[in-house]
Write an enzyme that holds these catalytic residues in place. Sequence first.
Site, PDB file in Angstrom:
ATOM      1  N   HIS A 126       2.814  14.401   1.788  1.00  0.00           N
ATOM      2  CA  HIS A 126       2.155  15.701   1.584  1.00  0.00           C
ATOM      3  C   HIS A 126       3.233  16.753   1.863  1.00  0.00           C
ATOM      4  O   HIS A 126       4.011  16.588   2.818  1.00  0.00           O
ATOM      5  CB  HIS A 126       1.009  15.909   2.580  1.00  0.00           C
ATOM      6  CG  HIS A 126      -0.166  14.994   2.377  1.00  0.00           C
ATOM      7  ND1 HIS A 126      -1.208  15.291   1.539  1.00  0.00           N
ATOM      8  CD2 HIS A 126      -0.448  13.781   2.911  1.00  0.00           C
ATOM      9  CE1 HIS A 126      -2.100  14.318   1.566  1.00  0.00           C
ATOM     10  NE2 HIS A 126      -1.661  13.372   2.390  1.00  0.00           N
ATOM     11  N   HIS A 180       1.528   5.371  -1.654  1.00  0.00           N
ATOM     12  CA  HIS A 180       1.148   6.548  -2.444  1.00  0.00           C
ATOM     13  C   HIS A 180       2.413   7.168  -3.032  1.00  0.00           C
ATOM     14  O   HIS A 180       3.290   7.601  -2.287  1.00  0.00           O
ATOM     15  CB  HIS A 180       0.449   7.589  -1.558  1.00  0.00           C
ATOM     16  CG  HIS A 180      -0.807   7.078  -0.932  1.00  0.00           C
ATOM     17  ND1 HIS A 180      -2.035   7.166  -1.554  1.00  0.00           N
ATOM     18  CD2 HIS A 180      -1.027   6.432   0.240  1.00  0.00           C
ATOM     19  CE1 HIS A 180      -2.959   6.617  -0.778  1.00  0.00           C
ATOM     20  NE2 HIS A 180      -2.373   6.158   0.318  1.00  0.00           N
ATOM     21  N   LEU A 181       2.492   7.198  -4.341  1.00  0.00           N
ATOM     22  CA  LEU A 181       3.636   7.844  -4.994  1.00  0.00           C
ATOM     23  C   LEU A 181       3.283   9.221  -5.534  1.00  0.00           C
ATOM     24  O   LEU A 181       4.175   9.976  -5.911  1.00  0.00           O
ATOM     25  CB  LEU A 181       4.151   6.975  -6.152  1.00  0.00           C
ATOM     26  CG  LEU A 181       4.919   5.711  -5.776  1.00  0.00           C
ATOM     27  CD1 LEU A 181       5.326   4.960  -7.032  1.00  0.00           C
ATOM     28  CD2 LEU A 181       6.160   6.043  -4.938  1.00  0.00           C
ATOM     29  N   ARG A 182       1.970   9.535  -5.596  1.00  0.00           N
ATOM     30  CA  ARG A 182       1.531  10.801  -6.218  1.00  0.00           C
ATOM     31  C   ARG A 182       1.971  10.850  -7.684  1.00  0.00           C
ATOM     32  O   ARG A 182       2.129   9.823  -8.322  1.00  0.00           O
ATOM     33  CB  ARG A 182       2.039  12.029  -5.436  1.00  0.00           C
ATOM     34  CG  ARG A 182       1.909  11.941  -3.924  1.00  0.00           C
ATOM     35  CD  ARG A 182       0.503  11.733  -3.444  1.00  0.00           C
ATOM     36  NE  ARG A 182       0.413  11.878  -1.981  1.00  0.00           N
ATOM     37  CZ  ARG A 182      -0.568  11.385  -1.256  1.00  0.00           C
ATOM     38  NH1 ARG A 182      -1.553  10.689  -1.804  1.00  0.00           N
ATOM     39  NH2 ARG A 182      -0.587  11.570   0.048  1.00  0.00           N
ATOM     40  N   HIS A 236     -10.398   0.959   1.751  1.00  0.00           N
ATOM     41  CA  HIS A 236     -10.243   1.936   2.843  1.00  0.00           C
ATOM     42  C   HIS A 236     -11.480   1.785   3.709  1.00  0.00           C
ATOM     43  O   HIS A 236     -12.559   2.228   3.339  1.00  0.00           O
ATOM     44  CB  HIS A 236     -10.111   3.377   2.323  1.00  0.00           C
ATOM     45  CG  HIS A 236      -9.964   4.366   3.444  1.00  0.00           C
ATOM     46  ND1 HIS A 236      -8.782   5.007   3.725  1.00  0.00           N
ATOM     47  CD2 HIS A 236     -10.853   4.779   4.392  1.00  0.00           C
ATOM     48  CE1 HIS A 236      -8.950   5.790   4.793  1.00  0.00           C
ATOM     49  NE2 HIS A 236     -10.201   5.664   5.208  1.00  0.00           N
ATOM     50  N   HIS A 276      -4.631  -0.804   5.734  1.00  0.00           N
ATOM     51  CA  HIS A 276      -4.210  -0.021   6.908  1.00  0.00           C
ATOM     52  C   HIS A 276      -5.154  -0.191   8.097  1.00  0.00           C
ATOM     53  O   HIS A 276      -5.771   0.755   8.559  1.00  0.00           O
ATOM     54  CB  HIS A 276      -3.986   1.460   6.574  1.00  0.00           C
ATOM     55  CG  HIS A 276      -5.068   2.171   5.797  1.00  0.00           C
ATOM     56  ND1 HIS A 276      -6.405   1.988   6.027  1.00  0.00           N
ATOM     57  CD2 HIS A 276      -4.982   3.083   4.796  1.00  0.00           C
ATOM     58  CE1 HIS A 276      -7.094   2.761   5.210  1.00  0.00           C
ATOM     59  NE2 HIS A 276      -6.253   3.431   4.437  1.00  0.00           N
ATOM     60  N   LYS A 280      -9.330  -0.470  -5.994  1.00  0.00           N
ATOM     61  CA  LYS A 280      -9.355   0.197  -4.694  1.00  0.00           C
ATOM     62  C   LYS A 280     -10.703   0.833  -4.422  1.00  0.00           C
ATOM     63  O   LYS A 280     -11.207   1.615  -5.234  1.00  0.00           O
ATOM     64  CB  LYS A 280      -8.266   1.269  -4.687  1.00  0.00           C
ATOM     65  CG  LYS A 280      -8.223   2.100  -3.429  1.00  0.00           C
ATOM     66  CD  LYS A 280      -7.604   1.343  -2.281  1.00  0.00           C
ATOM     67  CE  LYS A 280      -7.785   2.116  -0.982  1.00  0.00           C
ATOM     68  NZ  LYS A 280      -6.658   1.976  -0.086  1.00  0.00           N
ATOM     69  N   ASN A 304      -5.267   7.244  -5.916  1.00  0.00           N
ATOM     70  CA  ASN A 304      -6.022   8.451  -5.541  1.00  0.00           C
ATOM     71  C   ASN A 304      -5.309   9.727  -5.975  1.00  0.00           C
ATOM     72  O   ASN A 304      -5.014  10.605  -5.176  1.00  0.00           O
ATOM     73  CB  ASN A 304      -6.338   8.470  -4.031  1.00  0.00           C
ATOM     74  CG  ASN A 304      -5.099   8.464  -3.150  1.00  0.00           C
ATOM     75  OD1 ASN A 304      -4.045   7.962  -3.536  1.00  0.00           O
ATOM     76  ND2 ASN A 304      -5.220   9.020  -1.962  1.00  0.00           N
ATOM     77  N   ALA A 343      -4.009  14.525   5.830  1.00  0.00           N
ATOM     78  CA  ALA A 343      -3.798  13.231   6.484  1.00  0.00           C
ATOM     79  C   ALA A 343      -2.778  12.414   5.707  1.00  0.00           C
ATOM     80  O   ALA A 343      -2.901  12.257   4.490  1.00  0.00           O
ATOM     81  CB  ALA A 343      -5.120  12.469   6.558  1.00  0.00           C
ATOM     82  N   HIS A 372       0.879  -1.191   0.000  1.00  0.00           N
ATOM     83  CA  HIS A 372       0.000   0.000   0.000  1.00  0.00           C
ATOM     84  C   HIS A 372       0.909   1.231   0.000  1.00  0.00           C
ATOM     85  O   HIS A 372       1.497   1.573   1.023  1.00  0.00           O
ATOM     86  CB  HIS A 372      -0.902   0.000   1.236  1.00  0.00           C
ATOM     87  CG  HIS A 372      -1.849   1.173   1.314  1.00  0.00           C
ATOM     88  ND1 HIS A 372      -3.177   1.026   1.644  1.00  0.00           N
ATOM     89  CD2 HIS A 372      -1.682   2.502   1.114  1.00  0.00           C
ATOM     90  CE1 HIS A 372      -3.772   2.204   1.644  1.00  0.00           C
ATOM     91  NE2 HIS A 372      -2.869   3.134   1.322  1.00  0.00           N
ATOM     92  N   ASP A 397       1.455   2.517   3.557  1.00  0.00           N
ATOM     93  CA  ASP A 397       0.589   3.692   3.380  1.00  0.00           C
ATOM     94  C   ASP A 397       1.435   4.963   3.443  1.00  0.00           C
ATOM     95  O   ASP A 397       0.948   6.008   3.878  1.00  0.00           O
ATOM     96  CB  ASP A 397      -0.540   3.711   4.425  1.00  0.00           C
ATOM     97  CG  ASP A 397      -1.605   4.749   4.116  1.00  0.00           C
ATOM     98  OD1 ASP A 397      -1.681   5.212   2.964  1.00  0.00           O
ATOM     99  OD2 ASP A 397      -2.350   5.107   5.054  1.00  0.00           O
TER     100      ASP A 397
HETATM  101  C1  NCD Z   1      -3.710   8.810   2.308  1.00  0.00           C
HETATM  102  C2  NCD Z   1      -3.263   9.870   1.294  1.00  0.00           C
HETATM  103  O1  NCD Z   1      -2.709  10.898   1.723  1.00  0.00           O
HETATM  104  O2  NCD Z   1      -3.454   9.681   0.094  1.00  0.00           O
HETATM  105  N1  NCD Z   1      -3.733   9.403   3.608  1.00  0.00           N
HETATM  106  C3  NCD Z   1      -3.761   8.756   4.802  1.00  0.00           C
HETATM  107  O3  NCD Z   1      -3.880   9.440   5.833  1.00  0.00           O
HETATM  108  N2  NCD Z   1      -3.648   7.463   4.900  1.00  0.00           N
HETATM  109  C4  NCD Z   1      -5.032   8.254   1.881  1.00  0.00           C
HETATM  110  C5  NCD Z   1      -5.395   6.944   2.528  1.00  0.00           C
HETATM  111  O4  NCD Z   1      -4.651   5.964   2.416  1.00  0.00           O
HETATM  112  O5  NCD Z   1      -6.463   6.859   3.157  1.00  0.00           O
HETATM  113 ZN    ZN Z   2      -3.193   5.059   1.732  1.00  0.00          ZN
HETATM  114 ZN    ZN Z   3      -6.880   4.827   3.064  1.00  0.00          ZN
END
Ligand code: NCD
Ligand code: ZN
Ligand code: ZN
Length: 344
Positions: free
Chosen positions: A251, A15-17, A136, A174, A99, A41, A263, A13, A247
Amino acid sequence: MTSLTIARPDDWHLHLRDGAMMEGVLPHSARDFARAIIMPNLVPPVVTGAQASAYRDRILAALPEGMAFDPLMTLYLTEDTDADDVAAAHASGLVKAVKLYPAGATTNSASGVANFDNVRGVLERMAEIGLPLCVHGEVTDGDIDIFDREAVFIDRVLDPIRRATPGLRVVMEHITTSDAVAYARAQDDSIGATITVQHLMLDRNDMLVGGIRPHYYCLPILKRGSHKTALLDAATSGEARFFLGTDSAPHATHTKENACGCAGCFTAPVALSCLAETFEAAGALDRLEAFVSLNGPAFYGLPVNTDTITLTKGDPITPPASVDTGAGPVTVFDAGRPLHWRVG
Ligand code: NCD
Ligand code: ZN
Ligand code: ZN
């Protein structure tokens, strides 16, 4: 023990953006992890097979020369998702999961699902072809307390979906509660559950006592200490259904140190050091490999990585406080305790 060699880990899990942020954070995952399930996302979200294919190409183009990394792509489920497109993306080998974001539950979830009846056909097709659904798991109802949203989701949404869709493989992403651990344990092997670094190391006191720490704010939110204990028990159990999903969610620092902070915890640069420290403290270093390298591939039906990494213990490491990206500096997760294990 001062040295531990294990099969190279994967991150189930991540996030690479995109764009400059991705270029900045990608090397920190690729350094330690062979593969990762890439969260869809983005804005706009990665909904179709064509979008996932283009995103995968952008990730590979951003990978520094000489680094190997296999991005395992996912599709963002919307109420308009086309089951044929999903099936084709799976059949081609491009997509490893779909997802589910309940609409409004987390970062960039506005295009997620509000009415679960509208995705029934896609879920049935996924059950047929064996494509996992990553979830999620939080309800978004305003009358449900944020600390209860995961437990309520299991009763009101997850369990009904599973009963209505026999054979659907599901990853509870998560997980943050003893309720989720107990639910996963009570099911057959069609259920997997990922656990993050921060939920194994921290509870809500760490986030809120003595000052509010925005870099510990993520969703689902950190819970009370007894839940952390249950998660640690699950992660260190060796049970096949539990595996690492960091996860890691970058940011830019100013968007977290903010009156309305985002978050997500950016853990990728320190994830394995944190986990080695945590598993050692739990007397479970011998179970680390199952959690980070073996159980995930088994759930996804993929081979375990053939190369290895070696973790060594020594003087405390000094990770960078933040990573510079073209989209601004991103603060690196700091669990507030010394880390003695390094990769390599
Ligand atoms: C994640 C994100 O920033 O994309 N943020 C998080 O707090 N976990 C989104 C997610 O995995 O719910
Ligand atoms: Zn996530
Ligand atoms: Zn999530």
